[in-house]
Motif scaffolding. Structure first.
Motif, PDB file in Angstrom:
ATOM      1  N   GLU A   1     -12.020 -14.776  -4.381  1.00 33.23           N
ATOM      2  CA  GLU A   1     -10.702 -14.162  -4.509  1.00 33.23           C
ATOM      3  C   GLU A   1     -10.862 -12.662  -4.636  1.00 33.23           C
ATOM      4  O   GLU A   1     -11.870 -12.161  -5.134  1.00 33.23           O
ATOM      5  CB  GLU A   1      -9.926 -14.743  -5.686  1.00 33.23           C
ATOM      6  CG  GLU A   1     -10.693 -14.787  -6.974  1.00 33.23           C
ATOM      7  CD  GLU A   1      -9.998 -15.610  -8.039  1.00 33.23           C
ATOM      8  OE1 GLU A   1      -8.868 -16.076  -7.809  1.00 33.23           O
ATOM      9  OE2 GLU A   1     -10.585 -15.784  -9.112  1.00 33.23           O
ATOM     10  N   THR A   2      -9.854 -11.964  -4.128  1.00 30.84           N
ATOM     11  CA  THR A   2      -9.908 -10.508  -4.156  1.00 30.84           C
ATOM     12  C   THR A   2      -8.597  -9.948  -4.675  1.00 30.84           C
ATOM     13  O   THR A   2      -7.539 -10.562  -4.498  1.00 30.84           O
ATOM     14  CB  THR A   2     -10.228  -9.934  -2.753  1.00 30.84           C
ATOM     15  OG1 THR A   2     -10.532  -8.547  -2.868  1.00 30.84           O
ATOM     16  CG2 THR A   2      -9.076 -10.118  -1.780  1.00 30.84           C
ATOM     17  N   TYR A   3      -8.704  -8.808  -5.351  1.00 27.18           N
ATOM     18  CA  TYR A   3      -7.510  -8.129  -5.837  1.00 27.18           C
ATOM     19  C   TYR A   3      -7.120  -7.038  -4.837  1.00 27.18           C
ATOM     20  O   TYR A   3      -7.901  -6.123  -4.560  1.00 27.18           O
ATOM     21  CB  TYR A   3      -7.767  -7.499  -7.222  1.00 27.18           C
ATOM     22  CG  TYR A   3      -6.596  -6.688  -7.689  1.00 27.18           C
ATOM     23  CD1 TYR A   3      -5.376  -7.298  -7.982  1.00 27.18           C
ATOM     24  CD2 TYR A   3      -6.671  -5.302  -7.815  1.00 27.18           C
ATOM     25  CE1 TYR A   3      -4.274  -6.563  -8.381  1.00 27.18           C
ATOM     26  CE2 TYR A   3      -5.587  -4.555  -8.220  1.00 27.18           C
ATOM     27  CZ  TYR A   3      -4.390  -5.189  -8.509  1.00 27.18           C
ATOM     28  OH  TYR A   3      -3.300  -4.460  -8.888  1.00 27.18           O
ATOM     29  N   ILE A   4      -5.934  -7.189  -4.273  1.00 29.51           N
ATOM     30  CA  ILE A   4      -5.409  -6.217  -3.317  1.00 29.51           C
ATOM     31  C   ILE A   4      -4.195  -5.550  -3.957  1.00 29.51           C
ATOM     32  O   ILE A   4      -3.367  -6.227  -4.575  1.00 29.51           O
ATOM     33  CB  ILE A   4      -4.980  -6.907  -1.996  1.00 29.51           C
ATOM     34  CG1 ILE A   4      -6.165  -7.653  -1.361  1.00 29.51           C
ATOM     35  CG2 ILE A   4      -4.362  -5.894  -1.023  1.00 29.51           C
ATOM     36  CD1 ILE A   4      -7.303  -6.778  -0.889  1.00 29.51           C
ATOM     37  N   MET A   5      -4.088  -4.234  -3.809  1.00 28.04           N
ATOM     38  CA  MET A   5      -2.961  -3.527  -4.416  1.00 28.04           C
ATOM     39  C   MET A   5      -2.395  -2.515  -3.434  1.00 28.04           C
ATOM     40  O   MET A   5      -3.139  -1.686  -2.895  1.00 28.04           O
ATOM     41  CB  MET A   5      -3.441  -2.833  -5.690  1.00 28.04           C
ATOM     42  CG  MET A   5      -2.421  -1.944  -6.353  1.00 28.04           C
ATOM     43  SD  MET A   5      -2.955  -1.438  -8.000  1.00 28.04           S
ATOM     44  CE  MET A   5      -4.198  -0.205  -7.605  1.00 28.04           C
ATOM     45  N   VAL A   6      -1.082  -2.583  -3.205  1.00 27.14           N
ATOM     46  CA  VAL A   6      -0.410  -1.522  -2.463  1.00 27.14           C
ATOM     47  C   VAL A   6      -0.176  -0.395  -3.457  1.00 27.14           C
ATOM     48  O   VAL A   6       0.475  -0.580  -4.489  1.00 27.14           O
ATOM     49  CB  VAL A   6       0.933  -1.992  -1.853  1.00 27.14           C
ATOM     50  CG1 VAL A   6       1.555  -0.864  -1.039  1.00 27.14           C
ATOM     51  CG2 VAL A   6       0.738  -3.241  -0.992  1.00 27.14           C
ATOM     52  N   LYS A   7      -0.773   0.759  -3.182  1.00 23.15           N
ATOM     53  CA  LYS A   7      -0.690   1.897  -4.100  1.00 23.15           C
ATOM     54  C   LYS A   7       0.699   2.544  -4.008  1.00 23.15           C
ATOM     55  O   LYS A   7       1.473   2.235  -3.094  1.00 23.15           O
ATOM     56  CB  LYS A   7      -1.805   2.881  -3.742  1.00 23.15           C
ATOM     57  CG  LYS A   7      -3.223   2.305  -3.986  1.00 23.15           C
ATOM     58  CD  LYS A   7      -4.301   3.286  -3.542  1.00 23.15           C
ATOM     59  CE  LYS A   7      -5.699   2.723  -3.790  1.00 23.15           C
ATOM     60  NZ  LYS A   7      -6.751   3.683  -3.341  1.00 23.15           N
ATOM     61  N   PRO A   8       1.027   3.441  -4.969  1.00 21.99           N
ATOM     62  CA  PRO A   8       2.393   3.996  -5.010  1.00 21.99           C
ATOM     63  C   PRO A   8       2.870   4.599  -3.679  1.00 21.99           C
ATOM     64  O   PRO A   8       4.044   4.430  -3.308  1.00 21.99           O
ATOM     65  CB  PRO A   8       2.295   5.077  -6.099  1.00 21.99           C
ATOM     66  CG  PRO A   8       1.245   4.566  -7.024  1.00 21.99           C
ATOM     67  CD  PRO A   8       0.226   3.903  -6.121  1.00 21.99           C
ATOM     68  N   ASP A   9       1.974   5.260  -2.924  1.00 25.07           N
ATOM     69  CA  ASP A   9       2.415   5.850  -1.640  1.00 25.07           C
ATOM     70  C   ASP A   9       2.802   4.758  -0.643  1.00 25.07           C
ATOM     71  O   ASP A   9       3.748   4.926   0.133  1.00 25.07           O
ATOM     72  CB  ASP A   9       1.340   6.778  -1.054  1.00 25.07           C
ATOM     73  CG  ASP A   9      -0.015   6.107  -0.899  1.00 25.07           C
ATOM     74  OD1 ASP A   9      -0.365   5.264  -1.742  1.00 25.07           O
ATOM     75  OD2 ASP A   9      -0.729   6.421   0.075  1.00 25.07           O
ATOM     76  N   GLY A  10       2.101   3.622  -0.680  1.00 20.93           N
ATOM     77  CA  GLY A  10       2.425   2.505   0.213  1.00 20.93           C
ATOM     78  C   GLY A  10       3.793   1.919  -0.105  1.00 20.93           C
ATOM     79  O   GLY A  10       4.576   1.602   0.799  1.00 20.93           O
ATOM     80  N   VAL A  11       4.102   1.789  -1.403  1.00 19.90           N
ATOM     81  CA  VAL A  11       5.416   1.280  -1.824  1.00 19.90           C
ATOM     82  C   VAL A  11       6.492   2.275  -1.398  1.00 19.90           C
ATOM     83  O   VAL A  11       7.516   1.899  -0.798  1.00 19.90           O
ATOM     84  CB  VAL A  11       5.451   1.066  -3.359  1.00 19.90           C
ATOM     85  CG1 VAL A  11       6.851   0.668  -3.812  1.00 19.90           C
ATOM     86  CG2 VAL A  11       4.430  -0.001  -3.781  1.00 19.90           C
ATOM     87  N   GLN A  12       6.254   3.569  -1.675  1.00 20.47           N
ATOM     88  CA  GLN A  12       7.273   4.588  -1.401  1.00 20.47           C
ATOM     89  C   GLN A  12       7.520   4.768   0.099  1.00 20.47           C
ATOM     90  O   GLN A  12       8.625   5.118   0.510  1.00 20.47           O
ATOM     91  CB  GLN A  12       6.855   5.921  -2.049  1.00 20.47           C
ATOM     92  CG  GLN A  12       6.979   5.864  -3.567  1.00 20.47           C
ATOM     93  CD  GLN A  12       6.173   6.943  -4.274  1.00 20.47           C
ATOM     94  OE1 GLN A  12       5.880   8.000  -3.702  1.00 20.47           O
ATOM     95  NE2 GLN A  12       5.802   6.694  -5.519  1.00 20.47           N
ATOM     96  N   ARG A  13       6.507   4.510   0.918  1.00 21.35           N
ATOM     97  CA  ARG A  13       6.668   4.659   2.369  1.00 21.35           C
ATOM     98  C   ARG A  13       7.179   3.385   3.045  1.00 21.35           C
ATOM     99  O   ARG A  13       7.289   3.327   4.256  1.00 21.35           O
ATOM    100  CB  ARG A  13       5.332   5.101   2.987  1.00 21.35           C
ATOM    101  CG  ARG A  13       4.944   6.534   2.595  1.00 21.35           C
ATOM    102  CD  ARG A  13       3.558   6.895   3.128  1.00 21.35           C
ATOM    103  NE  ARG A  13       3.469   6.671   4.561  1.00 21.35           N
ATOM    104  CZ  ARG A  13       2.333   6.401   5.232  1.00 21.35           C
ATOM    105  NH1 ARG A  13       1.187   6.336   4.574  1.00 21.35           N
ATOM    106  NH2 ARG A  13       2.341   6.205   6.516  1.00 21.35           N
ATOM    107  N   GLY A  14       7.466   2.353   2.242  1.00 19.72           N
ATOM    108  CA  GLY A  14       8.033   1.122   2.806  1.00 19.72           C
ATOM    109  C   GLY A  14       7.015   0.299   3.573  1.00 19.72           C
ATOM    110  O   GLY A  14       7.360  -0.377   4.547  1.00 19.72           O
TER     111      GLY A  14
END
Ligand code: DAT
Ligand code: MG
Length: 184
Positions: free
Chosen positions: A5-18
């Motif tokens: 299993e791996t931990y993947i995270m959309v960082k704040p810029d990814g969230v803000q850019r949709g």
């Protein structure tokens, strides 16, 4: 074959850019299994713990500032070889060096704004998701009854930090609808 299993995270810029849907979609299409997902405002101490191996690097303060600058999307993905495969899907740390077709290669330009995180080893996958901590707490519970309240307090605090991104009950195990066991 070993399921990792791996931990993947959309960082704040990814969230803000949709880009949340686009990024989730790439892991779904590859064929990995999603076992945890949440939108989350990361506190300072968790960001520092997550990136503790980079403490002392000149970019560390800026990195922490960036990670806590807005909500992130936390994900746990499961599958055979998922850790290395996810790193390939994500691409090189510097998006300008990341191959076209990778997430960073297609969607980012700056190292300091590279839209997504992925664990770099199966051990770190477990550590970042939190399963190691759950296991550790289970075995340590045996000793807890013999401890005084003060050490117990610090132990609980420690386990809290060791768990990193997911708590018990936030992860799901499930079987795909097309699995033979679910056919009528
Ligand atoms: P990765 O995210 O590819 O695993 P890493 O673990 O070496 O890369 O570093 C974690 C994050 O720190 C990375 O995604 C972006 C930031 N970072 C790394 N090297 C950097 C540098 N030289 N300058 C600025 N930020 C950097
Ligand atoms: Mg890393």
């Amino acid at each position: 074959e070993q399921v990792d299993e791996t931990y993947i995270m959309v960082k704040p810029d990814g969230v803000q850019r949709g880009l949340v849907g686009e990024i989730i979609s790439r892991f779904e299409k590859k064929g990995f299994k999603l076992t945890g997902l949440k939108l989350f405002q990361c506190p300072q101490d968790l960001a520092e713990e997550h990136y503790k191996d980079l403490k002392g690097k000149s970019f560390f303060p800026k990195l922490i500032e960036y990670i806590v600058s807005g909500p992130v999307v936390c994900m746990a993905w499961e599958g055979v070889g998922v850790v290395a495969a996810a790193r390939k899907l994500i691409g090189a740390t510097n998006p300008l060096q990341a191959e076209p077709g990778t997430i960073r290669g297609d969607l980012a330009v700056q190292t300091g704004r590279n839209v997504v995180h992925g664990s770099d080893s199966p051990e770190n996958g477990k550590r970042e998701i939190g399963r190691l901590a759950l296991l550790a707490s289970f075995t340590l519970v045996m000793d807890i009854s013999r401890l005084e309240p003060l050490p117990l307090f610090f132990l609980v605090r420690y386990l809290n930090y060791a768990a990193l991104w997911f708590k018990e009950g936030e992860l799901c195990q499930w079987t795909p609808a097309q699995a033979p066991s679910l056919r009528e």
